[in-house]
Motif scaffolding. Structure first.
Motif, mmCIF file in Angstrom:
data_model
loop_
_atom_site.group_PDB
_atom_site.id
_atom_site.type_symbol
_atom_site.label_atom_id
_atom_site.label_comp_id
_atom_site.label_asym_id
_atom_site.label_seq_id
_atom_site.Cartn_x
_atom_site.Cartn_y
_atom_site.Cartn_z
ATOM 1 N N CYS A 1 82.331 -32.848 84.591
ATOM 2 C CA CYS A 1 81.044 -32.840 83.676
ATOM 3 C C CYS A 1 80.591 -34.355 83.699
ATOM 4 C CB CYS A 1 81.457 -32.729 82.347
ATOM 5 S SG CYS A 1 80.338 -32.884 81.263
ATOM 6 N N ARG B 1 84.331 -20.306 70.031
ATOM 7 C CA ARG B 1 84.464 -21.445 70.943
ATOM 8 C C ARG B 1 85.913 -22.224 70.575
ATOM 9 N NH1 ARG B 1 79.628 -24.788 72.376
ATOM 10 N NH2 ARG B 1 78.919 -22.741 72.788
ATOM 11 N N TYR C 1 82.733 -25.440 78.381
ATOM 12 C CA TYR C 1 81.377 -26.275 77.895
ATOM 13 C C TYR C 1 82.079 -27.707 77.714
ATOM 14 C CZ TYR C 1 78.944 -22.169 76.274
ATOM 15 O OH TYR C 1 78.437 -21.085 76.422
ATOM 16 N N ASN D 1 81.683 -31.268 76.322
ATOM 17 C CA ASN D 1 81.295 -32.414 75.019
ATOM 18 C C ASN D 1 81.656 -33.576 75.115
ATOM 19 O OD1 ASN D 1 82.670 -32.794 72.073
ATOM 20 N ND2 ASN D 1 80.614 -31.924 71.878
ATOM 21 N N TRP E 1 76.441 -31.660 74.188
ATOM 22 C CA TRP E 1 77.051 -30.449 74.936
ATOM 23 C C TRP E 1 76.295 -30.208 76.439
ATOM 24 C CZ3 TRP E 1 81.308 -28.007 72.884
ATOM 25 C CH2 TRP E 1 81.386 -28.092 71.784
ATOM 26 N N GLN F 1 75.643 -27.175 79.549
ATOM 27 C CA GLN F 1 75.059 -25.983 79.431
ATOM 28 C C GLN F 1 76.225 -25.081 79.674
ATOM 29 O OE1 GLN F 1 75.301 -27.860 82.090
ATOM 30 N NE2 GLN F 1 75.659 -26.669 83.777
ATOM 31 N N GLY F 2 77.324 -25.239 79.949
ATOM 32 C CA GLY F 2 78.482 -24.289 80.230
ATOM 33 C C GLY F 2 78.674 -24.035 81.729
#
Length: 121
Positions: free
Chosen positions: A22, A45, A94, A96, A111, A113-114
């Motif tokens: 990420c 979640r 996800y 964060n 966050w 977008q997954g």
């Protein structure tokens, strides 16, 4: 504009491994904690792993000993190495991060977008 972009998800057999990444981009002054969450169909979640600026980590009990979170502060990137994957790990993962943007007045939660992780039995 600040963005978190995940990559590395996919389909893997039980017992296999995946590495999620990420990357944070945009006009960022500083990043505090970085975390990975996941959400399986029909479930809430849940926090999977977290890492502080200084490198302190914590994990959900369900992934301890199998997942490793790490970060590269110079690249503004957080990673999640997932080993010994199980079908129960199937979820959208996800990213964060709590960060301070240039021109911002306060820290904000951001966050990605997954990314889908599917573990087949």
């Amino acid at each position: 504009q600040v963005q978190l972009v995940e990559s590395g998800g996919g389909l893997v057999q039980a017992g296999g491994s995946l590495r999620l990444s990420c990357a944070a981009s945009g006009s960022i002054v500083s990043i505090s904690y970085m975390r990975w969450f996941r959400q399986a169909p029909g479930k809430q979640r849940e926090l999977v792993a977290a890492i502080s600026t200084g490198g302190s980590v914590n994990y959900a009990d369900s992934v301890k000993g199998r997942f490793t979170i790490s970060r590269d502060n110079s690249e503004k990137t957080v990673y999640l190495q997932m080993n010994s994957l199980k079908p129960d790990d199937t979820a959208v993962y996800y990213c964060n991060a709590r960060l301070l943007a240039i021109g911002g007045f306060d820290w904000t939660e951001n966050w990605g977008q997954g990314t889908q992780v599917t573990v087949s039995s």
